[in-house]
Design an enzyme around this catalytic site. Structure first.
Site, PDB file in Angstrom:
ATOM      1  N   HIS A 170      -7.065  33.178  -2.588  1.00 37.11           N
ATOM      2  CA  HIS A 170      -6.469  31.992  -3.229  1.00 37.11           C
ATOM      3  C   HIS A 170      -6.071  32.269  -4.678  1.00 37.11           C
ATOM      4  CE1 HIS A 170      -7.346  28.951  -0.058  1.00 37.11           C
ATOM      5  NE2 HIS A 170      -8.165  29.912   0.321  1.00 37.11           N
ATOM      6  N   ASP A 378      -2.435  32.402 -12.543  1.00 39.22           N
ATOM      7  CA  ASP A 378      -2.942  31.387 -11.614  1.00 39.22           C
ATOM      8  C   ASP A 378      -2.482  31.738 -10.210  1.00 39.22           C
ATOM      9  OD1 ASP A 378      -4.171  29.016 -10.870  1.00 39.22           O
ATOM     10  OD2 ASP A 378      -3.177  27.829 -12.418  1.00 39.22           O
TER      11      ASP A 378
HETATM   12  C1  G6P Z   1     -10.782  28.458  -7.521  1.00 39.11           C
HETATM   13  C2  G6P Z   1     -11.182  29.393  -6.407  1.00 39.11           C
HETATM   14  C3  G6P Z   1     -12.057  28.684  -5.371  1.00 39.11           C
HETATM   15  C4  G6P Z   1     -13.211  27.991  -6.071  1.00 39.11           C
HETATM   16  C5  G6P Z   1     -12.684  27.042  -7.142  1.00 39.11           C
HETATM   17  C6  G6P Z   1     -13.802  26.333  -7.913  1.00 39.11           C
HETATM   18  O1  G6P Z   1      -9.874  27.530  -7.051  1.00 39.11           O
HETATM   19  O2  G6P Z   1     -10.048  29.944  -5.783  1.00 39.11           O
HETATM   20  O3  G6P Z   1     -12.570  29.614  -4.446  1.00 39.11           O
HETATM   21  O4  G6P Z   1     -14.020  27.298  -5.151  1.00 39.11           O
HETATM   22  O5  G6P Z   1     -11.901  27.790  -8.058  1.00 39.11           O
HETATM   23  O6  G6P Z   1     -14.673  27.263  -8.490  1.00 39.11           O
HETATM   24  P1  G6P Z   1     -16.228  27.285  -8.151  1.00 39.11           P
HETATM   25  O7  G6P Z   1     -16.734  28.541  -8.783  1.00 39.11           O
HETATM   26  O8  G6P Z   1     -16.780  26.049  -8.781  1.00 39.11           O
HETATM   27  O9  G6P Z   1     -16.384  27.278  -6.663  1.00 39.11           O
END
Ligand code: G6P
Length: 490
Positions: A170, A378
């Protein structure tokens, strides 16, 4: 029919008391419901280490297996487990977010590497692979999400699994020069080649991933999106994640006047409003945006009391030093700009750290004049897409979009900016403010067209359909020789 198994670090458990899940979670839930499926991952809890959970240096990938809790919702089974304190520190805060995240976002200055953290990352990947082995039938399709799990497929293969296993990243993919700063880069790229399909957000990321495979591993590029490494073929392809524009349009219309307590938009009726929505992450360029806004207020004093920046800045990963530091800097910068420019009836930046429910956010998007995205790097940035979809088709707002966000590859009708160039951003803001309705309509319509052409369901269906295809090495014997010959002739 074979079932689908999704693995992601965070799992969106169904919860009737919580605001509706975002587009990605819904799209994956739809796919899981179609064939029946399982969603596997971390439940967000951290448990203390005990003797049998702690990593044993002499027995790497020690076979500690946590208890997985089960929640069933219709045709989806959710299987989640806690992380131990050590796993949370070394896998999540450590290798995933202190090595891979800065690497992928080209922040070499923040990249730290610690072999013990890499080892724990591997142990957590192995742990989830063992769980996959325990639950998957041979014809089940497995879809692994994001940078937390580069190595899961390798462990699945070691456990004898032949299932179709796909991986979608992602976030952006790092250039070679950054991979070369990670001592275990080669190993990680090898691990990636155990997947049947590796999906990336943009063409640029696709080319960087291909380059890492062919340069670091000397893997052979067979076609534009196929690579062969040690008797295995991996497809490396771009699938730009989308949204559900029709649904967002509906939600935004319905919730446009929902909650005025996040920001008092009625009081700002005669002002231009800018919206910024970000996790507080150094990849988002929040400080660069504030600096540009301050520069704009310096250069155009006639806009004092006539423009307000509304910022939703959500703290995250607060156990990591770089995030704690940025959290402080963001709040200090808001305070400083407000101290410099505020008047008794005007606050230039209204910033909240609150997590705003998705539908309220869509309503807010519809009511604001400009959305400003200034990411320094990003993966996609779905705020850009959702902002456009939420607009009033008769009177749409303007999107200012960083050229370093994945979304910029498809959203060229936005005002594209370089967030590292303050004056470029100031100029774009002025253009956005002055943009006549006719131009706003034309840009909006073209952007909407793009969002509708490849939406979140197309993204999911395309990925899964490619994953189910069969690429046998034998089918490529001819082209491989052809490539070799051509190479020798050069
Ligand atoms: C990004 C990543 C996700 C992640 C999100 C929130 O969008 O691609 O995989 O879940 O950030 O970050 P966190 O560390 O809180 O899961």
């Amino acid at each position: 029919m074979s079932k689908l198994i999704v693995l992601s670090n965070r799992v969106s458990l169904p919860n009737p008391d919580k605001p509706a899940a975002g587009g990605l979670a819904v799209a994956l839930q739809d796919a899981l419901t179609e064939t029946g499926g399982i969603w596997l991952g971390w439940n967000g809890d951290i448990i203390p280490d005990s003797r049998d959970t702690s990593a044993d240096e002499n027995t790497s990938h020690a076979a500690y297996q946590p208890q997985f809790g089960q929640v069933v919702d219709g045709k989806i089974e959710y299987l989640t487990c806690p992380l131990t304190q050590n796993q949370y520190d070394q896998y999540y805060c450590g290798f995933a977010n202190n090595t891979l995240w800065p690497a992928m976002h080209e922040r070499q200055d923040l990249l730290e590497y610690n072999p013990a953290e890499f080892e724990t990352y591997q142990q957590v990947n192995a742990l989830f692979a063992r769980q996959l082995k325990a639950i998957a039938q041979p014809d089940d399709v497995i879809w692994v999400h994001d940078y937390h799990f580069f190595s899961v497929a390798r462990y699945c293969r070691e456990l004898g699994m032949d299932n179709k296993i796909g991986f979608f990243l992602h976030i952006p993919f790092a250039p070679l020069s950054i991979w070369q700063c990670i001592p275990t880069a080669e190993r990680l790229i090898q691990d990636l080649c155990h997947y049947d399909l590796v999906g990336l957000q943009t063409d640029y990321d696709q080319s960087l991933c291909m380059q890492a495979c062919t340069t670091l591993l000397k893997a052979q590029k067979i076609q534009h999106s196929l690579v062969s490494y040690q008797q295995r073929i991996t497809t490396i392809k771009c699938y730009p994640i989308g949204i559900n524009p029709a649904q967002i349009q509906q939600v935004a219309k319905k919730h446009a006047n929902d909650r005025q307590d996040v920001f008092d938009l009625k009081a700002l009726k005669h002002q231009k409003t800018i919206i910024g929505v970000d996790r507080i992450d150094y990849s988002k360029g929040i400080l660069e945006r504030f600096d540009a806004f301050a520069a704009f207020l310096e250069q155009y004093p006639q806009y004092h009391r006539r423009i307000t920046e509304l910022q939703i800045a959500c703290p995250c990963r607060m156990d990591i030093l770089a995030y704690q530091r940025l959290f402080r800097q963001v709040n200090q910068t808001v305070e400083k700009i407000n101290d410099t420019f505020a008047q008794h009836d005007w606050l230039p930046i209204d910033c909240t750290n609150e997590v705003v429910p998705h539908e309220t956010l869509m309503g807010l998007y519809r009511l604001t004049d400009i959305c400003w995205i200034s990411s320094l790097r990003d993966g996609m940035n779905l705020v850009a897409k959702e902002y456009i979809a939420a607009q009033d088709p008769e009177n749409p707002g303007v999107l200012i979009l960083s050229k370093y966000a994945g979304a910029a590859e498809q959203m060229q009708q936005a005002l594209i900016v370089d967030p590292t160039d303050t004056q470029d951003m100031v100029n774009a803001l002025k253009t956005a403010i002055d943009m006549p309705l006719e131009e706003r309509l034309s840009r909006y319509q073209q952007l909407m067209q793009g969002l509708t052409t490849f939406d979140i369901n197309d993204w999911r269906n395309q990925f899964l359909s490619d994953l189910r295809k069969n690429h046998q090495l034998e089918n490529f014997k001819q082209p491989i020789r052809a490539v070799n010959t051509a190479y020798q002739l050069l």
